[in-house]
Structures are given as C-alpha cells and as structure tokens.
Design a protein around this motif. Structure first.
Motif, short mmCIF file in Angstrom:
data_model
loop_
_atom_site.label_atom_id
_atom_site.label_comp_id
_atom_site.label_asym_id
_atom_site.label_seq_id
_atom_site.Cartn_x
_atom_site.Cartn_y
_atom_site.Cartn_z
N UNK A 247 0.83 -1.21 0.00
CA UNK A 247 0.00 0.00 0.00
C UNK A 247 0.86 1.25 0.00
N UNK A 248 2.00 1.22 0.68
CA UNK A 248 2.89 2.38 0.68
C UNK A 248 3.36 2.70 -0.74
N UNK A 249 3.68 1.67 -1.52
CA UNK A 249 4.09 1.90 -2.90
C UNK A 249 2.93 2.43 -3.74
N UNK A 250 1.72 1.96 -3.45
CA UNK A 250 0.56 2.48 -4.17
C UNK A 250 0.36 3.96 -3.89
N UNK A 251 0.53 4.36 -2.63
CA UNK A 251 0.40 5.77 -2.29
C UNK A 251 1.46 6.60 -3.03
N UNK A 252 2.70 6.12 -3.01
CA UNK A 252 3.77 6.84 -3.68
C UNK A 252 3.54 6.91 -5.19
N UNK A 253 2.97 5.82 -5.74
CA UNK A 253 2.71 5.79 -7.18
C UNK A 253 1.68 6.82 -7.60
N UNK A 254 0.83 7.23 -6.67
CA UNK A 254 -0.21 8.19 -7.01
C UNK A 254 0.21 9.65 -6.88
N UNK A 255 1.41 9.92 -6.36
CA UNK A 255 1.82 11.31 -6.11
C UNK A 255 2.00 12.08 -7.42
N UNK A 256 2.86 11.58 -8.29
CA UNK A 256 3.13 12.30 -9.55
C UNK A 256 1.89 12.34 -10.44
N UNK A 257 1.15 11.24 -10.62
CA UNK A 257 -0.11 11.36 -11.38
C UNK A 257 -1.09 12.35 -10.78
N UNK A 258 -1.14 12.44 -9.45
CA UNK A 258 -2.03 13.41 -8.82
C UNK A 258 -1.63 14.84 -9.12
N UNK A 259 -0.33 15.13 -9.04
CA UNK A 259 0.15 16.47 -9.37
C UNK A 259 -0.10 16.80 -10.84
N UNK A 260 0.12 15.82 -11.69
CA UNK A 260 -0.14 16.04 -13.12
C UNK A 260 -1.62 16.29 -13.38
N UNK A 261 -2.48 15.58 -12.64
CA UNK A 261 -3.91 15.79 -12.83
C UNK A 261 -4.31 17.20 -12.45
N UNK A 262 -3.70 17.73 -11.38
CA UNK A 262 -3.98 19.12 -11.00
C UNK A 262 -3.57 20.08 -12.12
N UNK A 263 -2.44 19.80 -12.77
CA UNK A 263 -2.01 20.64 -13.88
C UNK A 263 -2.97 20.53 -15.07
N UNK A 264 -3.45 19.32 -15.33
CA UNK A 264 -4.41 19.14 -16.43
C UNK A 264 -5.70 19.91 -16.15
N UNK A 265 -6.17 19.86 -14.90
CA UNK A 265 -7.38 20.61 -14.56
C UNK A 265 -7.14 22.11 -14.67
N UNK A 266 -5.96 22.56 -14.23
CA UNK A 266 -5.63 23.99 -14.35
C UNK A 266 -5.59 24.40 -15.81
N UNK A 267 -5.04 23.53 -16.66
CA UNK A 267 -5.01 23.83 -18.10
C UNK A 267 -6.41 23.89 -18.67
N UNK A 268 -7.30 22.98 -18.21
CA UNK A 268 -8.68 23.00 -18.68
C UNK A 268 -9.37 24.30 -18.29
#
Length: 272
Positions: free
Chosen positions: A12-33
């Motif tokens: 689960x710790x690796x799953x949490x870490x795996x979601x950090x960069x995609x989460x930040x990228x998603x925020x950028x995608x929403x900001x771009x939208x």
C-alpha cells in the motif's frame, strides 16, 4: 488504493507513492482545462487585479500546518518510519490536534465525527468480509485463472484487452460506487492483468483514475447527481455540460499514464 492493495496483496505504501506524480499532473491538467475555458469564454473567469508576490505568500501562511501534516504522513511512509496504517493514525492525530488548536472542534462536532467514523468503518469492514468470501469462491472455482487462460489463448494484444477493461469500468462506474467495482471485479481482472505482464502497482493507479472518470461520465455519473444536490438552483443539464472540459482532461491524463508508466513507478522504485 487501500482496498485495492488488500485485495491484490500489493504494497500500500508503494501504491500511495505511485499516485503522487499522477495526482500532481492531474492538478495541472485541470488547471489547463480552466485556462482554456477562460480563454475561450472570458466571462467564465474574469480577470482580477494582480496581487504582489509578498501578498500572495502572506495568503499562504494559514496552509502550512496542513502542508506539514501531509509531508509528515507521506514522508514517513516513503522513508519507512511507519506503515500506511500507522501513517493513518499519525494523520488523524495531527488533524485532531490542528482542529483543537484552531478551536474548531466543538462537542457536537466531535460526536458527529465519531459517528461518521463508526459508520464508515462498519461499511468498509462489511465490504471487506464480502470481498474475502467472493475471493475464496473464485479461488475454489478457479474462474479468474480460467478466464485469464481463455483470454490469453485469443491472442489479443494487451493494449486491446486493456481498452476493453477501461470501457467496462466506465460503464460500471455509471451505476456503481468504486468500492463495489473493486470488490466485484478485481478477483477476476487482476489475474488477467498480471498474466498480460502489466505492473500491479501501475495498474492500481490506472484503476483509481478510471473509477473517478466513470463517476462523472454521462449519461449517469453518480458524482454529477451529488453536485446537483449541493447546488439545487443549477439545472442538471448545466452540470453535465460543465464536466466535459474536465472529462477531456481526465482522458488526456489517462492516456499519458498509459504511455509513460514511469510516471507512476518512479517514486515506488525509489523506495526499494
């Protein structure tokens, strides 16, 4: 991610870490939208007077406790100071302390907090019991392994199979909540995914993104009706129209994660 990790026996710790960069990228995608929407229709987000940098930084002074708590929890998991379960306790304790220091926690609010915690815990525990029973049934009948062998014998490309799974989850998400989808489908889907050679940590991030996309996908989209209930004066058609730019951003983000798995796997790899 916690439920996915439990059902598939992933870290689960690796799953949490795996979601950090995609989460930040998603925020950028929403900001771009948002930026594209405001450029096409300036009235949707009219410009305001610019603020000096010092004033901008001063406006952030109230956010540092939350940011520090986030760094403590995620940093502790990344460094191995505590497990995800212990990190949850640390985060809950820290949030409780912040609420006490800010004098936001009244006796009535504390009672509601405890009641919501009991309800959520009971619901999740019942779901997990059902998931374990379902998983035991599938292991005895060997349905997932038979399905994986059958699909492999069809000689379909892994990309095509993944596309079919994405479509299936989007359709299911229109009428089901994510927890139910994970519990019902993962015992069958996960052996198929691993037999195709996909990384289970990467697939966990993909699954979470697909579930959230499904929750806002017309014609049903359960989250759309939640939004409509919170703003009863806004017509449902307006809410549906409003999600389309963000739905496009979600799809573009998902394609990016498919194309570059390292975006999800780099941080977990650093933990080894």
């Amino acid at each position: 991610m916690v439920i996915y990790g439990i059902l598939t026996e992933q870290n689960i710790a690796k799953l949490f870490m795996a979601g950090v960069i995609p989460g930040l990228l998603q925020a950028l995608f929403y900001a771009a939208a948002v930026g594209v929407i405001c450029r096409i229709k300036p009235a949707m987000g009219p410009a305001c007077a610019p603020f000096p940098l010092r004033e901008r930084m001063r406006s952030l002074k109230g956010t540092w406790p939350v940011f520090a708590l986030f760094l403590l929890v995620m940093g502790g998991i990344y460094k191995g100071w505590f497990s995800p379960s212990e990190a949850a306790a640390v985060g809950a304790t820290g949030a409780f302390a912040l609420a006490m220091l800010r004098r936001r926690l009244t006796s009535s609010a504390l009672g509601l907090l405890c009641m919501d915690t009991v309800k959520s815990t009971a619901m999740i525990m019942l779901v997990m019991v059902g998931a374990m029973l379902l998983g035991y049934f599938f292991s005895v009948t060997r349905i997932p392994f038979t399905l994986a062998s059958t699909v492999s014998s069809l000689q379909l490309s892994p990309t095509l199979i993944m596309g079919i799974l994405v479509t299936m989850y989007v359709v299911l998400g229109c009428v089901m909540i994510p927890i139910a989808m994970i519990v019902l489908t993962m015992p069958i889907v996960f052996p198929l995914i691993t037999s195709l050679g996909y990384d289970p940590i990467w697939f966990g991030v993909i699954v979470v993104r697909i579930f959230e996309i499904a929750q806002i996908t017309p014609p049903v989209g359960l989250n759309i009706f939640v939004i409509k209930a919170s703003v009863p004066d806004v017509p449902l058609t307006t809410v549906f129209r409003g999600i389309f730019p963000f739905l496009i951003a979600d799809i573009a983000h998902l394609v990016l994660l498919f194309s570059f798995p390292a975006l999800s796997l780099w941080l977990p790899g650093m933990m080894e």
